[in-house]
Write an enzyme that holds these catalytic residues in place. Structure first.
Site, PDB file in Angstrom:
ATOM      1  N   ASP A 115       0.964  -1.253  -0.024  1.00  0.00           N
ATOM      2  CA  ASP A 115      -0.046  -0.209   0.080  1.00  0.00           C
ATOM      3  C   ASP A 115       0.628   1.329   0.000  1.00  0.00           C
ATOM      4  OD1 ASP A 115       0.871   0.052   2.716  1.00  0.00           O
ATOM      5  OD2 ASP A 115      -0.720  -0.786   3.454  1.00  0.00           O
ATOM      6  N   HIS A 148       6.830  -7.687  -1.410  1.00  0.00           N
ATOM      7  CA  HIS A 148       5.657  -7.916  -2.085  1.00  0.00           C
ATOM      8  C   HIS A 148       5.145  -7.041  -3.258  1.00  0.00           C
ATOM      9  CE1 HIS A 148       4.536 -11.324   0.831  1.00  0.00           C
ATOM     10  NE2 HIS A 148       5.565 -11.573   0.457  1.00  0.00           N
ATOM     11  N   CYS A 156       3.863  -5.049 -17.548  1.00  0.00           N
ATOM     12  CA  CYS A 156       3.361  -5.829 -18.602  1.00  0.00           C
ATOM     13  C   CYS A 156       3.628  -7.338 -18.413  1.00  0.00           C
ATOM     14  CB  CYS A 156       4.244  -5.328 -19.742  1.00  0.00           C
ATOM     15  SG  CYS A 156       3.558  -6.392 -21.432  1.00  0.00           S
ATOM     16  N   CYS A 159       6.360  -8.185 -22.013  1.00  0.00           N
ATOM     17  CA  CYS A 159       7.635  -7.356 -22.143  1.00  0.00           C
ATOM     18  C   CYS A 159       7.953  -6.919 -20.421  1.00  0.00           C
ATOM     19  CB  CYS A 159       7.673  -6.298 -23.168  1.00  0.00           C
ATOM     20  SG  CYS A 159       6.781  -4.757 -22.514  1.00  0.00           S
ATOM     21  N   CYS A 202      -0.189  -2.610 -21.869  1.00  0.00           N
ATOM     22  CA  CYS A 202       1.188  -2.378 -22.037  1.00  0.00           C
ATOM     23  C   CYS A 202       1.124  -1.029 -22.899  1.00  0.00           C
ATOM     24  CB  CYS A 202       2.113  -3.255 -21.982  1.00  0.00           C
ATOM     25  SG  CYS A 202       3.886  -3.042 -22.487  1.00  0.00           S
ATOM     26  N   ASN A 266       1.097  -7.859  17.780  1.00  0.00           N
ATOM     27  CA  ASN A 266       0.009  -8.254  17.063  1.00  0.00           C
ATOM     28  C   ASN A 266      -1.385  -8.129  17.702  1.00  0.00           C
ATOM     29  OD1 ASN A 266      -2.161  -9.947  15.537  1.00  0.00           O
ATOM     30  ND2 ASN A 266      -0.169 -10.718  14.296  1.00  0.00           N
ATOM     31  N   GLU A 268      -3.691  -9.917  18.128  1.00  0.00           N
ATOM     32  CA  GLU A 268      -3.970 -11.103  18.800  1.00  0.00           C
ATOM     33  C   GLU A 268      -2.699 -12.411  18.670  1.00  0.00           C
ATOM     34  OE1 GLU A 268      -6.572 -13.146  15.000  1.00  0.00           O
ATOM     35  OE2 GLU A 268      -7.619 -11.649  16.432  1.00  0.00           O
TER      36      GLU A 268
HETATM   37  C1  BJW Z   1      -3.117  -6.415  13.829  1.00  0.00           C
HETATM   38  C2  BJW Z   1      -3.587  -5.232  13.712  1.00  0.00           C
HETATM   39  C3  BJW Z   1      -3.382  -4.140  14.383  1.00  0.00           C
HETATM   40  C4  BJW Z   1      -4.611  -6.734  12.627  1.00  0.00           C
HETATM   41  N1  BJW Z   1      -2.075  -4.326  15.048  1.00  0.00           N
HETATM   42  N2  BJW Z   1      -1.809  -6.333  14.420  1.00  0.00           N
HETATM   43  C5  BJW Z   1       7.330 -23.131   2.880  1.00  0.00           C
HETATM   44  C6  BJW Z   1       8.643 -22.334   2.639  1.00  0.00           C
HETATM   45  C7  BJW Z   1       8.664 -21.392   1.882  1.00  0.00           C
HETATM   46  C8  BJW Z   1       7.429 -20.906   0.776  1.00  0.00           C
HETATM   47  C9  BJW Z   1       6.257 -21.678   1.248  1.00  0.00           C
HETATM   48  C10 BJW Z   1       6.166 -22.690   1.653  1.00  0.00           C
HETATM   49  N3  BJW Z   1       4.976 -22.943   1.738  1.00  0.00           N
HETATM   50  C11 BJW Z   1       4.272 -22.478   0.677  1.00  0.00           C
HETATM   51  C12 BJW Z   1       5.193 -21.656   0.395  1.00  0.00           C
HETATM   52  C13 BJW Z   1       4.832 -20.692  -0.952  1.00  0.00           C
HETATM   53  C14 BJW Z   1       4.268 -19.674  -0.267  1.00  0.00           C
HETATM   54  C15 BJW Z   1       3.666 -19.462   1.042  1.00  0.00           C
HETATM   55  O1  BJW Z   1       4.090 -19.038   1.714  1.00  0.00           O
HETATM   56  N4  BJW Z   1       2.019 -19.934   1.133  1.00  0.00           N
HETATM   57  C16 BJW Z   1       1.673 -19.999   2.326  1.00  0.00           C
HETATM   58  C17 BJW Z   1       0.184 -19.898   2.373  1.00  0.00           C
HETATM   59  C18 BJW Z   1       2.063 -21.227   3.261  1.00  0.00           C
HETATM   60  N5  BJW Z   1       4.900 -18.383  -0.565  1.00  0.00           N
HETATM   61  C19 BJW Z   1       4.985 -17.940  -1.789  1.00  0.00           C
HETATM   62  O2  BJW Z   1       4.601 -18.181  -2.881  1.00  0.00           O
HETATM   63  C20 BJW Z   1       5.847 -16.724  -2.007  1.00  0.00           C
HETATM   64  N6  BJW Z   1       6.903 -16.774  -2.934  1.00  0.00           N
HETATM   65  C21 BJW Z   1       7.710 -17.633  -2.798  1.00  0.00           C
HETATM   66  O3  BJW Z   1       8.094 -18.225  -1.603  1.00  0.00           O
HETATM   67  O4  BJW Z   1       8.726 -17.836  -3.706  1.00  0.00           O
HETATM   68  C22 BJW Z   1       9.884 -18.565  -3.643  1.00  0.00           C
HETATM   69  C23 BJW Z   1      10.733 -18.428  -5.049  1.00  0.00           C
HETATM   70  C24 BJW Z   1      12.047 -18.258  -4.665  1.00  0.00           C
HETATM   71  C25 BJW Z   1      12.916 -18.049  -5.723  1.00  0.00           C
HETATM   72  C26 BJW Z   1      12.415 -18.109  -7.130  1.00  0.00           C
HETATM   73  C27 BJW Z   1      11.040 -17.974  -7.299  1.00  0.00           C
HETATM   74  C28 BJW Z   1      10.099 -18.503  -6.085  1.00  0.00           C
HETATM   75  C29 BJW Z   1       5.278 -15.384  -2.501  1.00  0.00           C
HETATM   76  C30 BJW Z   1       4.181 -14.799  -1.445  1.00  0.00           C
HETATM   77  C31 BJW Z   1       3.329 -13.764  -2.051  1.00  0.00           C
HETATM   78  C32 BJW Z   1       2.352 -13.455  -1.059  1.00  0.00           C
HETATM   79  N7  BJW Z   1       1.693 -12.428  -1.617  1.00  0.00           N
HETATM   80  C33 BJW Z   1       0.422 -11.692  -1.171  1.00  0.00           C
HETATM   81  C34 BJW Z   1      -0.249 -10.919  -1.770  1.00  0.00           C
HETATM   82  C35 BJW Z   1       0.486  -9.617  -2.308  1.00  0.00           C
HETATM   83  C36 BJW Z   1      -0.088  -8.852  -3.295  1.00  0.00           C
HETATM   84  C37 BJW Z   1      -1.356  -8.026  -2.647  1.00  0.00           C
HETATM   85  O5  BJW Z   1      -1.274  -7.415  -1.600  1.00  0.00           O
HETATM   86  O6  BJW Z   1      -2.385  -8.246  -3.259  1.00  0.00           O
HETATM   87  O7  BJW Z   1       0.881 -10.880   0.097  1.00  0.00           O
HETATM   88  S1  BJW Z   1      -0.517 -12.865  -0.386  1.00  0.00           S
HETATM   89  C38 BJW Z   1      -0.915 -11.758   1.181  1.00  0.00           C
HETATM   90  O8  BJW Z   1      -0.395 -12.481   2.412  1.00  0.00           O
HETATM   91  C39 BJW Z   1      -0.100 -10.660   1.071  1.00  0.00           C
HETATM   92  C40 BJW Z   1       0.515 -10.350   2.219  1.00  0.00           C
HETATM   93  O9  BJW Z   1       1.691  -9.452   2.256  1.00  0.00           O
HETATM   94  C41 BJW Z   1       0.703 -11.863   2.808  1.00  0.00           C
HETATM   95  C42 BJW Z   1       1.137 -11.962   4.327  1.00  0.00           C
HETATM   96  O10 BJW Z   1      -0.031 -11.414   4.885  1.00  0.00           O
HETATM   97  P1  BJW Z   1      -0.128 -10.548   6.417  1.00  0.00           P
HETATM   98  O11 BJW Z   1       0.442  -9.298   5.988  1.00  0.00           O
HETATM   99  O12 BJW Z   1       0.539 -11.412   7.293  1.00  0.00           O
HETATM  100  O13 BJW Z   1      -1.770 -10.307   6.681  1.00  0.00           O
HETATM  101  P2  BJW Z   1      -2.439 -11.212   7.486  1.00  0.00           P
HETATM  102  O14 BJW Z   1      -3.925 -10.730   6.900  1.00  0.00           O
HETATM  103  O15 BJW Z   1      -2.402 -12.833   7.069  1.00  0.00           O
HETATM  104  O16 BJW Z   1      -2.379 -11.011   8.786  1.00  0.00           O
HETATM  105  C43 BJW Z   1      -2.485  -9.824   9.414  1.00  0.00           C
HETATM  106  C44 BJW Z   1      -2.315  -9.618  10.944  1.00  0.00           C
HETATM  107  O17 BJW Z   1      -2.335  -8.536  11.533  1.00  0.00           O
HETATM  108  C45 BJW Z   1      -2.846 -10.701  11.793  1.00  0.00           C
HETATM  109  O18 BJW Z   1      -2.262 -11.626  12.494  1.00  0.00           O
HETATM  110  C46 BJW Z   1      -3.898  -9.491  12.644  1.00  0.00           C
HETATM  111  O19 BJW Z   1      -4.101 -10.323  13.876  1.00  0.00           O
HETATM  112  C47 BJW Z   1      -2.848  -8.662  12.694  1.00  0.00           C
HETATM  113  N8  BJW Z   1      -3.669  -7.468  12.916  1.00  0.00           N
HETATM  114  N9  BJW Z   1      -4.747  -5.579  12.778  1.00  0.00           N
HETATM  115  C48 BJW Z   1      -1.488  -5.541  14.992  1.00  0.00           C
HETATM  116  N10 BJW Z   1      -4.212  -3.039  14.382  1.00  0.00           N
HETATM  117 ZN    ZN Z   2       4.668  -4.836 -22.818  1.00  0.00          ZN
END
Ligand code: BJW
Ligand code: ZN
Length: 298
Positions: A115, A148, A156, A159, A202, A266, A268
């Site tokens: 964001d 992220h 694109c 490209c 693009c 956090n 919670e």
């Molecule tokens: C508060 C609050 C307040 C609320 N105060 N707290 C094992 C090892 C390694 C990788 C993997 C694995 N198993 C699977 C994977 C792959 C996968 C993964 O992790 N999957 C899981 C589901 C298990 N990971 C990937 O695919 C990543 N890529 C990768 O690993 O590539 C490896 C690679 C290496 C080299 C070459 C090629 C590949 C990519 C992950 C991309 C995630 N994308 C997203 C979308 C981004 C775009 C968008 O915004 O639309 O990212 S998904 C979404 O989740 C977003 C977030 O950044 C991400 C994390 O979520 P976040 O920020 O933790 O949010 P919430 O909602 O889950 O939690 C909010 C928290 O706040 C809560 O706990 C609340 O309690 C708290 N809260 N109010 C304090 N006021």
């Molecule tokens: Zn292009």
């Protein structure tokens, strides 16, 4: 031993730390009105936000995924950084950081958020610094890593073109679809297909464009830089993330593995708590200033 919630003990750990890293997630922006991904905030028109953040969701239905990102862009443009963003941005000023952590040599914020609110907070901090100030009184502008991607980048699918674009809507069809559906609850069951030719394209090669964010199965950005920061860190603050998405979810463990200190902020209990030395439950916009011992005046 269960994690401590002692502010005095945390402040002592902070005073001893030299290399500080913050791993942030959606909870950091919650007080700015940006929905989180998981839990009650994580739905967009009856669809699970995480199910839309994948390359296969985009390939299957680019119209739906673009409408989701249009909605997110509108929300982020209307939002402003909250107290927690502002405080973390101030920690980028070496002389301010030293008031809390006298031994500190580095501070980095690795955010999963797209964001841009942390960057906007940092820019505001920089603007408030009087002209001619010493280097150590100015924020380090390179301390934030947006692993992220950026919600406002449009790239694109074919490209290498990628540009930051704050226009809203990005193209007329996205504005029209938004106006038509409004807050309609069940987008999944309502046909609102925008032809691909009317989605963002693009400007260089004419192919379909996509949001410049990192989806599941894609490689997060600047992993080498993050790895060096995490390798060096002796204090890791895990702020507002469910610690369920890798590689970000693994960084605190890596800091612990080389005897660093981990503190979770956090709303919670989260899966980051298991290995933490400190857990401070509550909204981070309240707990962070309190636990770090920072009042409005310093
Ligand atoms: C508060 C609050 C307040 C609320 N105060 N707290 C094992 C090892 C390694 C990788 C993997 C694995 N198993 C699977 C994977 C792959 C996968 C993964 O992790 N999957 C899981 C589901 C298990 N990971 C990937 O695919 C990543 N890529 C990768 O690993 O590539 C490896 C690679 C290496 C080299 C070459 C090629 C590949 C990519 C992950 C991309 C995630 N994308 C997203 C979308 C981004 C775009 C968008 O915004 O639309 O990212 S998904 C979404 O989740 C977003 C977030 O950044 C991400 C994390 O979520 P976040 O920020 O933790 O949010 P919430 O909602 O889950 O939690 C909010 C928290 O706040 C809560 O706990 C609340 O309690 C708290 N809260 N109010 C304090 N006021
Ligand atoms: Zn292009």
């Amino acid at each position: 031993m269960p994690p401590s919630d002692s502010e005095a003990e945390f402040q002592e750990a902070l005073r001893r730390s030299q290399h500080i890293v913050v791993i942030a997630g959606a909870g950091l922006s919650a007080a700015s009105g940006i929905p989180t991904f998981r839990g009650t905030g994580g739905m967009w028109r009856s669809l699970d936000a995480t199910s839309l953040a994948t390359p296969s969701a985009f390939a299957a239905n680019p119209s739906l995924v673009w409408q989701f990102y249009h909605h997110r862009r509108v929300k982020a443009l209307a939002a402003t950084p909250n107290i927690a963003h502002d405080l973390l941005a101030k920690l980028a000023i070496p002389n301010f950081l030293k008031t809390l952590a006298p031994m500190a040599k580095s501070f980095h914020l690795v955010t999963q958020n797209v964001d841009r609110l942390s960057v906007r907070a940092l820019n505001s901090v920089a603007e408030q610094v009087p002209a001619g100030s010493k280097r150590a009184d100015r924020p380090r502008m390179d301390c934030i890593i947006e692993m992220h991607g950026k919600l406002f980048d449009v790239k694109c699918t074919t490209c290498n073109y990628c540009e930051g674009n704050l226009s809203s809507p990005l193209c007329p069809s996205l504005g029209e679809a938004d106006a038509k559906l409004g807050d309609y609850h069940d987008a999944g069951s309502v046909a609102n297909d925008i032809p691909e030719s009317q989605l963002p394209r693009c400007p260089d090669c004419g192919a379909l464009a996509r949001p410049g964010v990192v989806w599941f199965e894609e490689k997060p950005l600047r992993l080498d830089d993050i790895n060096s920061i995490v390798y060096k860190a002796d204090l890791c603050l895990v702020v507002g993330t469910s610690s369920t998405v890798y590689p970000a979810a693994g960084y605190a463990y890596r800091v612990k593995r080389h005897n660093g200190v981990v503190a979770v902020f956090n709303l919670e209990a989260s899966s980051g708590d298991d290995l933490a030395d400190f857990v401070f439950l509550g909204p981070c916009e309240v707990t962070l200033p309190h636990v770090l011992g920072v009042s409005k005046d310093n």
